[in-house]
Design a protein around this motif. Structure first.
Motif, mmCIF file in Angstrom:
data_model
loop_
_atom_site.group_PDB
_atom_site.id
_atom_site.type_symbol
_atom_site.label_atom_id
_atom_site.label_comp_id
_atom_site.label_asym_id
_atom_site.label_seq_id
_atom_site.Cartn_x
_atom_site.Cartn_y
_atom_site.Cartn_z
ATOM 1 N N MET A 1 0.728 8.056 -6.693
ATOM 2 C CA MET A 1 -0.071 7.213 -5.821
ATOM 3 C C MET A 1 0.789 6.513 -4.793
ATOM 4 N N THR A 2 1.976 6.048 -5.226
ATOM 5 C CA THR A 2 2.821 5.277 -4.336
ATOM 6 C C THR A 2 4.261 5.697 -4.512
ATOM 7 N N ARG A 3 5.100 5.269 -3.595
ATOM 8 C CA ARG A 3 6.530 5.446 -3.732
ATOM 9 C C ARG A 3 7.087 4.187 -4.351
ATOM 10 N N SER A 4 7.944 4.350 -5.343
ATOM 11 C CA SER A 4 8.532 3.198 -6.013
ATOM 12 C C SER A 4 9.985 3.050 -5.610
ATOM 13 N N GLY A 5 10.402 1.811 -5.404
ATOM 14 C CA GLY A 5 11.793 1.540 -5.152
ATOM 15 C C GLY A 5 12.493 1.240 -6.447
ATOM 16 N N PRO A 6 13.720 0.692 -6.397
ATOM 17 C CA PRO A 6 14.411 0.285 -7.616
ATOM 18 C C PRO A 6 13.571 -0.714 -8.393
ATOM 19 N N GLU A 7 13.893 -0.818 -9.673
ATOM 20 C CA GLU A 7 13.115 -1.709 -10.533
ATOM 21 C C GLU A 7 13.087 -3.122 -9.964
ATOM 22 N N GLY A 8 11.923 -3.724 -9.939
ATOM 23 C CA GLY A 8 11.775 -5.062 -9.410
ATOM 24 C C GLY A 8 11.297 -5.096 -7.975
ATOM 25 N N ASP A 181 -15.687 -2.704 4.883
ATOM 26 C CA ASP A 181 -16.184 -2.712 3.504
ATOM 27 C C ASP A 181 -15.445 -1.684 2.654
ATOM 28 N N LEU A 182 -15.294 -0.500 3.209
ATOM 29 C CA LEU A 182 -14.633 0.568 2.457
ATOM 30 C C LEU A 182 -13.178 0.209 2.175
ATOM 31 N N MET A 183 -12.463 -0.305 3.172
ATOM 32 C CA MET A 183 -11.053 -0.610 2.946
ATOM 33 C C MET A 183 -10.890 -1.763 1.963
ATOM 34 N N LEU A 184 -11.802 -2.719 1.970
ATOM 35 C CA LEU A 184 -11.761 -3.766 0.946
ATOM 36 C C LEU A 184 -11.925 -3.164 -0.446
ATOM 37 N N HIS A 185 -12.802 -2.183 -0.548
ATOM 38 C CA HIS A 185 -13.005 -1.479 -1.818
ATOM 39 C C HIS A 185 -11.723 -0.766 -2.239
ATOM 40 N N VAL A 186 -11.065 -0.092 -1.302
ATOM 41 C CA VAL A 186 -9.822 0.614 -1.607
ATOM 42 C C VAL A 186 -8.740 -0.376 -2.033
ATOM 43 N N VAL A 187 -8.636 -1.493 -1.330
ATOM 44 C CA VAL A 187 -7.648 -2.511 -1.681
ATOM 45 C C VAL A 187 -7.903 -3.047 -3.087
ATOM 46 N N ALA A 188 -9.168 -3.296 -3.421
ATOM 47 C CA ALA A 188 -9.496 -3.763 -4.770
ATOM 48 C C ALA A 188 -9.077 -2.741 -5.812
ATOM 49 N N ARG A 189 -9.259 -1.455 -5.491
ATOM 50 C CA ARG A 189 -8.861 -0.384 -6.397
ATOM 51 C C ARG A 189 -7.344 -0.379 -6.624
ATOM 52 N N LEU A 190 -6.575 -0.537 -5.541
ATOM 53 C CA LEU A 190 -5.126 -0.378 -5.613
ATOM 54 C C LEU A 190 -4.395 -1.656 -5.998
#
Length: 334
Positions: A1-8, A181-190
């Motif tokens: 889903m996302t790119r992760s950086g170093p821990e933290g 509305d849709l992007m608020l929904h996506v933000v709530a999801r993520l």
């Protein structure tokens, strides 16, 4: 889903906004403002926004030119979000005859994968459908474009009278303000409902649920208003639902008399203060039941109920199944 950086370090969601010719500016600015506010409201997830097009400059629907657009990338990063704006130029005839739109169609067909989170606003769904991205999916678009979408994607389940529709990694909206509305929904999801709510409040808009969404998050109940004192009180309860809140405590938070608070709260939320506190406690109990193995006594205590009997009595006002059956049927645990 996302790119992760170093821990933290916080994770990053690469967001690419495709700007077609004669793009509807609100279809870009509205949803992307939601992401800007989401970046301000939390630090766990960063939306890294870029703007791409077939040309370095495009004229929008209101005559304003957008310059400095990046070229279409040869591929999208894993877990990218692709937002496709609506356009005055995108229609069935134009998709068949306009060379630039055909290039955009071919590019979409080549780079969008099942991993890509595709977000279409208004007639942007037509462009996605022309690339085959809505095939066998539920989707929607502006009312004026519904029949064209059905013609372009005959295997799609095109839904009318919906603010937005979610089908897997395909998100589509009816257009204009519904892109927000849709992007608020996506933000709530993520991220969380709290972050989406905060973004909506900054933009002074309501959080409206989708016609296809069977249930609005209880954390968002009673929040479709703009009264600052009532929001301040709700924020406090939302942060600590289990606290022993008295009417006097909440009135002091809002700098109101108890009588004035009682009237204003009902007027702006449609709930009494007690009903709101109980709604938050039931929401917390639901989360505890679904996310922990705590016994019922511990769930009741952590959610702010005086006993399991108290939990079950209030729970029954909000949920059709008893708490133990809710956990068992949804999560296979007793």
């Amino acid at each position: 889903m996302t790119r992760s950086g170093p821990e933290g370090e916080r994770q990053t969601v690469p967001v690419f906004t495709l700007v077609p010719p004669e793009a509807l500016l609100i279809d870009i600015a509205g949803p992307l403002e939601v992401l800007r506010y989401a970046n301000i409201e939390q630090n766990d997830l960063h939306f890294d926004c870029r703007y791409i097009s077939d040309r370095a400059s495009q004229t929008t629907s209101i005559g304003l030119r957008i310059d400095g657009l990046e070229p279409l990338p040869e591929q999208l990063p894993q877990g990218a979000m692709l937002v496709i704006s609506g356009s005055l130029s995108v229609g069935l005839a134009e998709l068949r005859g306009d060379p630039e739109l055909r290039r955009l169609r071919d590019w979409l067909r080549a780079v969008v994968t099942d991993d890509t989170r595709l977000v279409t606003v208004c007639s942007g769904a037509l462009l996605a459908a022309a690339a085959g991205l809505m095939d066998s999916r539920q989707c929607t678009t502006h009312a004026d474009c519904i029949e064209e979408l059905r013609s372009i994607a005959p295997t799609a389940d095109v839904l009318e009278n919906r603010l937005y529709v979610e089908d897997g990694n395909r998100f589509s909206s009816a257009g204009i303000s519904t892109g927000i509305d849709l992007m608020l929904h996506v933000v709530a999801r993520l991220t969380s409902a709290r972050v989406a709510l905060a973004a909506a409040r900054r933009m002074v808009i309501y959080l409206r649920r989708s016609g296809s969404d069977p249930q609005l998050s209880p954390w968002l109940s009673g929040r479709n208003h703009i009264h600052p004192a009532i929001h301040r009180i709700q924020d406090a309860v939302m942060q600590e639902p289990a606290r022993d809140w008295s009417l006097g405590d909440l009135a002091r938070l809002g700098a109101l008399s108890e009588r004035h608070l009682t009237r204003l709260f009902r007027e702006h939320t449609g709930l009494s203060v007690t009903e709101y506190v109980n709604t938050m406690r039931v929401a917390l109990a639901r989360d505890l039941l679904s996310q922990t193995r705590l016994d019922m006594e511990s769930v009741a205590e952590r959610a702010g109920f005086s006993s399991t009997r108290h939990l079950r009595r209030v729970w029954a006002e909000h949920q059709p199944l008893p708490p133990s059956q809710y956990r068992r049927e949804r999560y296979g645990e007793g």
